[in-house]
Design a protein around this motif. Structure first.
Motif, PDB file in Angstrom:
ATOM      1  N   MET A  22       7.419 -36.612 -32.052  1.00  0.00           N
ATOM      2  CA  MET A  22       9.181 -36.185 -31.202  1.00  0.00           C
ATOM      3  C   MET A  22      10.338 -35.764 -31.688  1.00  0.00           C
ATOM      4  O   MET A  22       9.559 -34.753 -32.816  1.00  0.00           O
ATOM      5  CB  MET A  22       9.363 -37.490 -31.597  1.00  0.00           C
ATOM      6  CG  MET A  22       8.766 -38.856 -30.604  1.00  0.00           C
ATOM      7  SD  MET A  22       8.950 -40.753 -31.087  1.00  0.00           S
ATOM      8  CE  MET A  22      10.793 -40.543 -30.132  1.00  0.00           C
ATOM      9  N   THR A  23      11.296 -35.136 -31.149  1.00  0.00           N
ATOM     10  CA  THR A  23      12.030 -34.260 -31.354  1.00  0.00           C
ATOM     11  C   THR A  23      13.253 -34.864 -32.282  1.00  0.00           C
ATOM     12  O   THR A  23      13.850 -35.574 -31.850  1.00  0.00           O
ATOM     13  CB  THR A  23      12.414 -33.267 -30.407  1.00  0.00           C
ATOM     14  OG1 THR A  23      11.237 -33.246 -29.607  1.00  0.00           O
ATOM     15  CG2 THR A  23      13.108 -31.879 -30.470  1.00  0.00           C
ATOM     16  N   ILE A  24      13.870 -34.459 -33.096  1.00  0.00           N
ATOM     17  CA  ILE A  24      14.615 -35.004 -34.272  1.00  0.00           C
ATOM     18  C   ILE A  24      15.986 -34.255 -34.061  1.00  0.00           C
ATOM     19  O   ILE A  24      16.275 -32.526 -34.113  1.00  0.00           O
ATOM     20  CB  ILE A  24      14.330 -35.157 -35.581  1.00  0.00           C
ATOM     21  CG1 ILE A  24      12.545 -35.563 -36.001  1.00  0.00           C
ATOM     22  CG2 ILE A  24      15.050 -35.586 -36.513  1.00  0.00           C
ATOM     23  CD1 ILE A  24      13.059 -37.323 -35.456  1.00  0.00           C
ATOM     24  N   PRO A  25      16.921 -34.328 -33.619  1.00  0.00           N
ATOM     25  CA  PRO A  25      17.393 -36.151 -34.004  1.00  0.00           C
ATOM     26  C   PRO A  25      17.077 -36.915 -32.654  1.00  0.00           C
ATOM     27  O   PRO A  25      16.531 -35.822 -31.350  1.00  0.00           O
ATOM     28  CB  PRO A  25      18.388 -36.147 -33.609  1.00  0.00           C
ATOM     29  CG  PRO A  25      18.903 -35.364 -33.321  1.00  0.00           C
ATOM     30  CD  PRO A  25      18.092 -33.809 -33.892  1.00  0.00           C
ATOM     31  N   LEU A  26      16.099 -38.167 -32.812  1.00  0.00           N
ATOM     32  CA  LEU A  26      16.270 -38.290 -30.855  1.00  0.00           C
ATOM     33  C   LEU A  26      17.530 -38.578 -29.900  1.00  0.00           C
ATOM     34  O   LEU A  26      18.461 -38.752 -30.326  1.00  0.00           O
ATOM     35  CB  LEU A  26      15.901 -40.101 -31.396  1.00  0.00           C
ATOM     36  CG  LEU A  26      14.217 -40.462 -32.792  1.00  0.00           C
ATOM     37  CD1 LEU A  26      13.873 -41.906 -32.809  1.00  0.00           C
ATOM     38  CD2 LEU A  26      13.694 -39.126 -31.844  1.00  0.00           C
ATOM     39  N   ASN A  27      17.167 -38.573 -28.764  1.00  0.00           N
ATOM     40  CA  ASN A  27      18.442 -38.981 -27.808  1.00  0.00           C
ATOM     41  C   ASN A  27      18.273 -40.619 -27.284  1.00  0.00           C
ATOM     42  O   ASN A  27      18.005 -41.711 -28.506  1.00  0.00           O
ATOM     43  CB  ASN A  27      17.582 -38.274 -26.667  1.00  0.00           C
ATOM     44  CG  ASN A  27      16.174 -39.283 -25.374  1.00  0.00           C
ATOM     45  OD1 ASN A  27      16.274 -40.794 -25.895  1.00  0.00           O
ATOM     46  ND2 ASN A  27      15.747 -38.324 -24.826  1.00  0.00           N
ATOM     47  N   ASP A  28      19.450 -40.699 -26.822  1.00  0.00           N
ATOM     48  CA  ASP A  28      20.207 -41.952 -26.853  1.00  0.00           C
ATOM     49  C   ASP A  28      18.409 -42.841 -26.036  1.00  0.00           C
ATOM     50  O   ASP A  28      18.552 -43.977 -26.559  1.00  0.00           O
ATOM     51  CB  ASP A  28      21.260 -42.369 -26.318  1.00  0.00           C
ATOM     52  CG  ASP A  28      22.326 -41.463 -26.607  1.00  0.00           C
ATOM     53  OD1 ASP A  28      22.461 -41.447 -27.965  1.00  0.00           O
ATOM     54  OD2 ASP A  28      23.245 -41.078 -26.154  1.00  0.00           O
TER      55      ASP A  28
END
Length: 191
Positions: A22-28
């Motif tokens: 996963m890409t940080i930061p997470l999306n909503d």
């Protein structure tokens, strides 16, 4: 709200693939999923709510189990201490990885179960007794944690889901109830 209808079962291809980092930061949307996974576990451990929503009690769930092939797990391990007001370990782990582990292995006396497996599968599932993990929390902060015994087993089970591994893959197919040498059964007095 996530219910058992959202949990995919063994045989579904998503459970056998390696989940995406996963890409940080997470999306909503990803943050919402994280909160929903944790809420599912907490709700499933409340006998009245579990019955109302027809939930099987769980202490861990991975995003691939709701058909989202991303490296995110939620764990909610209640405390053994009846006086405790806080769970022993409760959080969402994003991109979790085991950075070190004990040589000593352990297993649960009754074997493991899984929300994605609707049948009893007898057998000991060897796990590391102690692990150090690194992960990101929902807000994107890097975390490190040492776990042992039951919480360590739960996290290893869920990380397996991120790698397309089911708990029964770890059971000795020829002798599922044979204890490998040096394997400690959690909670047993003979060690």
């Amino acid at each position: 709200m996530i219910t058992m209808k959202d949990v995919i079962r063994e045989g579904h291809p998503t459970l056998r693939i390696v989940a995406e980092k996963m890409t940080i930061p997470l999306n909503d949307e990803e943050k919402d999923l994280a909160k929903e996974l944790l809420k599912f576990l907490k709700t499933s451990q409340d006998p009245e709510l579990a019955e109302k929503y027809e939930l099987r009690p769980g202490v861990g769930i991975a995003a691939p189990q709701v058909n989202v092939s991303k490296r995110m797990i939620a764990v909610h391990v209640p405390s053994d201490d009846p006086e405790a007001t806080e769970p022993e370990f409760s959080t969402v782990l994003v991109n979790p990885k085991i950075i070190s582990h004990s040589v000593q292995q352990t297993c649960l006396p009754e074997g493991e179960g899984c929300l994605s497996v609707d049948r009893e599968i007898p057998g000991y599932v060897p796990r590391h007794k102690r692990i150090r993990i690194e992960y990101f929390d929902i807000e994107g902060n890097k975390q490190k944690k040492r776990l042992k015994d039951f919480p360590a087993i739960v996290v290893q089970h869920e990380i397996d889901h991120l790698n397309g591994v089911m708990f029964f893959d770890r059971i000795d197919p020829d002798n599922p109830l044979a204890l490998p040498e040096g394997l400690e059964v959690l909670g047993s007095e003979e060690q």
